[in-house]
Design a protein around this motif. Structure first.
Motif, PDB file in Angstrom:
ATOM      1  N   GLU A 161     113.766  82.801  32.022  1.00 49.38           N
ATOM      2  CA  GLU A 161     112.749  82.832  31.101  1.00 49.38           C
ATOM      3  C   GLU A 161     112.394  81.867  30.910  1.00 49.38           C
ATOM      4  N   GLN A 162     112.547  80.988  30.740  1.00 45.35           N
ATOM      5  CA  GLN A 162     112.532  79.467  29.927  1.00 45.35           C
ATOM      6  C   GLN A 162     111.343  78.845  30.633  1.00 45.35           C
ATOM      7  N   ARG A 163     112.047  78.488  31.905  1.00 50.19           N
ATOM      8  CA  ARG A 163     111.204  77.866  32.539  1.00 50.19           C
ATOM      9  C   ARG A 163     109.661  78.571  33.445  1.00 50.19           C
TER      10      ARG A 163
ATOM     11  N   TYR B  51     104.222  82.501  33.941  1.00 45.83           N
ATOM     12  CA  TYR B  51     104.744  83.476  34.761  1.00 45.83           C
ATOM     13  C   TYR B  51     104.725  84.771  34.224  1.00 45.83           C
ATOM     14  N   LEU B  52     105.757  84.843  33.827  1.00 45.83           N
ATOM     15  CA  LEU B  52     107.070  86.311  33.854  1.00 45.83           C
ATOM     16  C   LEU B  52     106.416  87.125  33.084  1.00 45.83           C
TER      17      LEU B  52
ATOM     18  N   VAL C  10     102.801  87.444  32.689  1.00 45.03           N
ATOM     19  CA  VAL C  10     101.383  87.816  33.040  1.00 45.03           C
ATOM     20  C   VAL C  10     101.822  89.074  34.502  1.00 45.03           C
ATOM     21  N   SER C  11     102.952  88.570  35.266  1.00 45.80           N
ATOM     22  CA  SER C  11     102.861  89.190  36.170  1.00 45.80           C
ATOM     23  C   SER C  11     103.469  90.460  35.744  1.00 45.80           C
ATOM     24  N   THR C  12     104.606  90.636  34.781  1.00 42.21           N
ATOM     25  CA  THR C  12     105.038  91.670  34.174  1.00 42.21           C
ATOM     26  C   THR C  12     103.987  93.366  33.556  1.00 42.21           C
ATOM     27  N   GLU C  13     103.066  92.043  32.625  1.00 44.33           N
ATOM     28  CA  GLU C  13     101.588  92.710  32.090  1.00 44.33           C
ATOM     29  C   GLU C  13     100.788  93.733  33.076  1.00 44.33           C
ATOM     30  N   ARG C  14     100.325  92.836  34.158  1.00 43.49           N
ATOM     31  CA  ARG C  14      99.950  93.014  35.538  1.00 43.49           C
ATOM     32  C   ARG C  14     100.774  94.752  36.321  1.00 43.49           C
ATOM     33  N   THR C  15     102.047  94.539  36.895  1.00 44.24           N
ATOM     34  CA  THR C  15     102.839  95.245  37.023  1.00 44.24           C
ATOM     35  C   THR C  15     102.363  96.712  36.122  1.00 44.24           C
ATOM     36  N   LEU C  16     103.333  96.357  34.533  1.00 45.26           N
ATOM     37  CA  LEU C  16     103.374  97.741  34.121  1.00 45.26           C
ATOM     38  C   LEU C  16     101.635  98.554  33.744  1.00 45.26           C
ATOM     39  N   ASP C  17     100.253  97.786  33.667  1.00 45.78           N
ATOM     40  CA  ASP C  17      99.181  98.181  33.726  1.00 45.78           C
ATOM     41  C   ASP C  17      98.969  99.427  34.812  1.00 45.78           C
ATOM     42  N   GLN C  18     100.302  99.229  35.811  1.00 46.44           N
ATOM     43  CA  GLN C  18      99.901 100.107  37.087  1.00 46.44           C
ATOM     44  C   GLN C  18     100.488 101.248  36.971  1.00 46.44           C
ATOM     45  N   LEU C  19     101.280 101.205  36.074  1.00 48.03           N
ATOM     46  CA  LEU C  19     103.148 102.288  36.276  1.00 48.03           C
ATOM     47  C   LEU C  19     102.181 103.639  35.506  1.00 48.03           C
ATOM     48  N   GLY C  20     102.548 104.627  36.374  1.00 47.56           N
ATOM     49  CA  GLY C  20     101.901 106.137  36.166  1.00 47.56           C
ATOM     50  C   GLY C  20     103.703 106.774  36.023  1.00 47.56           C
ATOM     51  N   LEU C  21     104.397 106.660  34.744  1.00 48.29           N
ATOM     52  CA  LEU C  21     105.575 106.517  34.476  1.00 48.29           C
ATOM     53  C   LEU C  21     105.666 107.834  33.858  1.00 48.29           C
ATOM     54  N   ALA C  22     105.727 108.899  33.888  1.00 53.90           N
ATOM     55  CA  ALA C  22     105.825 110.744  33.743  1.00 53.90           C
ATOM     56  C   ALA C  22     107.242 110.379  32.385  1.00 53.90           C
ATOM     57  N   SER C  23     107.107 111.599  31.515  1.00 55.04           N
ATOM     58  CA  SER C  23     108.738 111.788  31.034  1.00 55.04           C
ATOM     59  C   SER C  23     109.603 111.814  31.536  1.00 55.04           C
ATOM     60  N   GLY C  24     111.036 111.577  31.439  1.00 56.25           N
ATOM     61  CA  GLY C  24     111.853 111.871  32.540  1.00 56.25           C
ATOM     62  C   GLY C  24     112.151 111.278  33.493  1.00 56.25           C
ATOM     63  N   GLN C  25     111.542 110.770  34.248  1.00 57.69           N
ATOM     64  CA  GLN C  25     111.353 109.867  35.448  1.00 57.69           C
ATOM     65  C   GLN C  25     112.028 109.853  35.612  1.00 57.69           C
ATOM     66  N   CYS C  26     112.232 109.235  37.326  1.00 58.33           N
ATOM     67  CA  CYS C  26     113.230 107.785  37.650  1.00 58.33           C
ATOM     68  C   CYS C  26     113.164 106.479  38.033  1.00 58.33           C
TER      69      CYS C  26
ATOM     70  N   ARG D 253      94.228  85.892  39.649  1.00 62.98           N
ATOM     71  CA  ARG D 253      94.686  84.040  38.996  1.00 62.98           C
ATOM     72  C   ARG D 253      95.353  84.397  38.005  1.00 62.98           C
ATOM     73  N   ILE D 254      96.835  84.040  38.100  1.00 64.56           N
ATOM     74  CA  ILE D 254      97.344  83.556  36.460  1.00 64.56           C
ATOM     75  C   ILE D 254      97.225  82.008  35.539  1.00 64.56           C
ATOM     76  N   ASP D 255      96.044  81.272  36.425  1.00 64.99           N
ATOM     77  CA  ASP D 255      96.202  79.903  35.984  1.00 64.99           C
ATOM     78  C   ASP D 255      95.277  79.348  37.273  1.00 64.99           C
ATOM     79  N   TRP D 256      95.062  77.954  36.656  1.00 65.21           N
ATOM     80  CA  TRP D 256      94.225  77.114  38.519  1.00 65.21           C
ATOM     81  C   TRP D 256      95.075  77.266  39.382  1.00 65.21           C
ATOM     82  N   PHE D 257      96.927  77.424  39.066  1.00 69.21           N
ATOM     83  CA  PHE D 257      97.561  77.663  40.362  1.00 69.21           C
ATOM     84  C   PHE D 257      98.180  78.944  40.796  1.00 69.21           C
ATOM     85  N   TRP D 258      98.981  79.319  40.202  1.00 67.65           N
ATOM     86  CA  TRP D 258      99.360  80.856  40.387  1.00 67.65           C
ATOM     87  C   TRP D 258      97.680  81.957  40.829  1.00 67.65           C
TER      88      TRP D 258
END
Length: 195
Positions: free
Chosen positions: A7-9, A13-14, A16-32, A179-184
């Motif tokens: 996580e430190q290294r 990246y982690l 931004v990629s986590t935020e992008r993924t969470l932004d797309q989730l449609g998790l309803a109450s009680g779902q698995c 892009r996350i930055d100039w590289f990723w």
């Protein structure tokens, strides 16, 4: 040990990629929800904070990563050491499957998507984020890692990944790249198993 430095290294990246993924989730109450390649549990911890009523499971091949995740996550969140290509989960048992920065490690993406389709309930959502060969920097990294790093297998373009999803019967496929930055450079794909 990689798990202790992971996580430190890769903090930015982690994040931004986590935020992008969470932004797309449609998790309803009680779902698995199952996080495939959950690593140290960052994604699951964020979901625990926002959806305490969700039924959560993480799957990862690394015992070291899962040990870090276990210290971070609620006891009710299940953790399983397993390959995404052979999931020890019941068919049609998950409402949402999520995977972040894992697909380039998977030896057989076809098998992984077959398993994802099996485990996902009809109408269930799949969200995948990974770096992609749509960007020159990622094509160069892919070539380097194929030559010198054994855990790395293949990085898809967003178009290749969409074709994989279609072949395995997913629909409502949406892809975005950025892009996350100039590289990723990443893609995020969302799809559904037909109802």
């Amino acid at each position: 040990m990689l798990a202790s430095r992971y996580e430190q290294r890769w903090h930015h990246y982690l994040q931004v990629s986590t935020e992008r993924t969470l932004d797309q989730l449609g998790l309803a109450s009680g779902q698995c929800l199952v996080d495939l390649g959950c690593g140290t549990g960052l994604m699951l911890a964020r979901i625990e904070d926002s959806r305490s009523d969700a039924r959560l499971t993480g799957v990862d091949l690394s015992a070291d990563m899962l040990a870090v995740a276990r210290d971070r996550l609620a006891p009710s969140t299940g953790l399983i050491q397993a390959s995404i290509e052979r999931l020890p989960l019941a068919s049609r048992s998950a409402d949402v499957l999520v995977s972040t920065s894992v697909f380039h490690f998977i030896r057989n993406p076809e098998s992984a998507l077959e398993e994802m389709s099996r485990v996902l309930r009809p109408g269930g959502q799949l969200v995948v984020t990974d770096w992609c060969r749509d960007f020159m920097s990622m094509r160069l990294l892919d070539a380097y890692l194929k030559a010198f790093r054994r855990p790395h297998h293949h990085t898809c373009t967003s178009e290749e990944f969409a074709a994989l999803l279609t072949r395995h019967g997913f629909d409502s496929i949406r892809l975005s790249t950025g892009r996350i930055d100039w590289f990723w450079g990443l893609f995020t794909a969302t799809a559904r198993r037909p109802a």
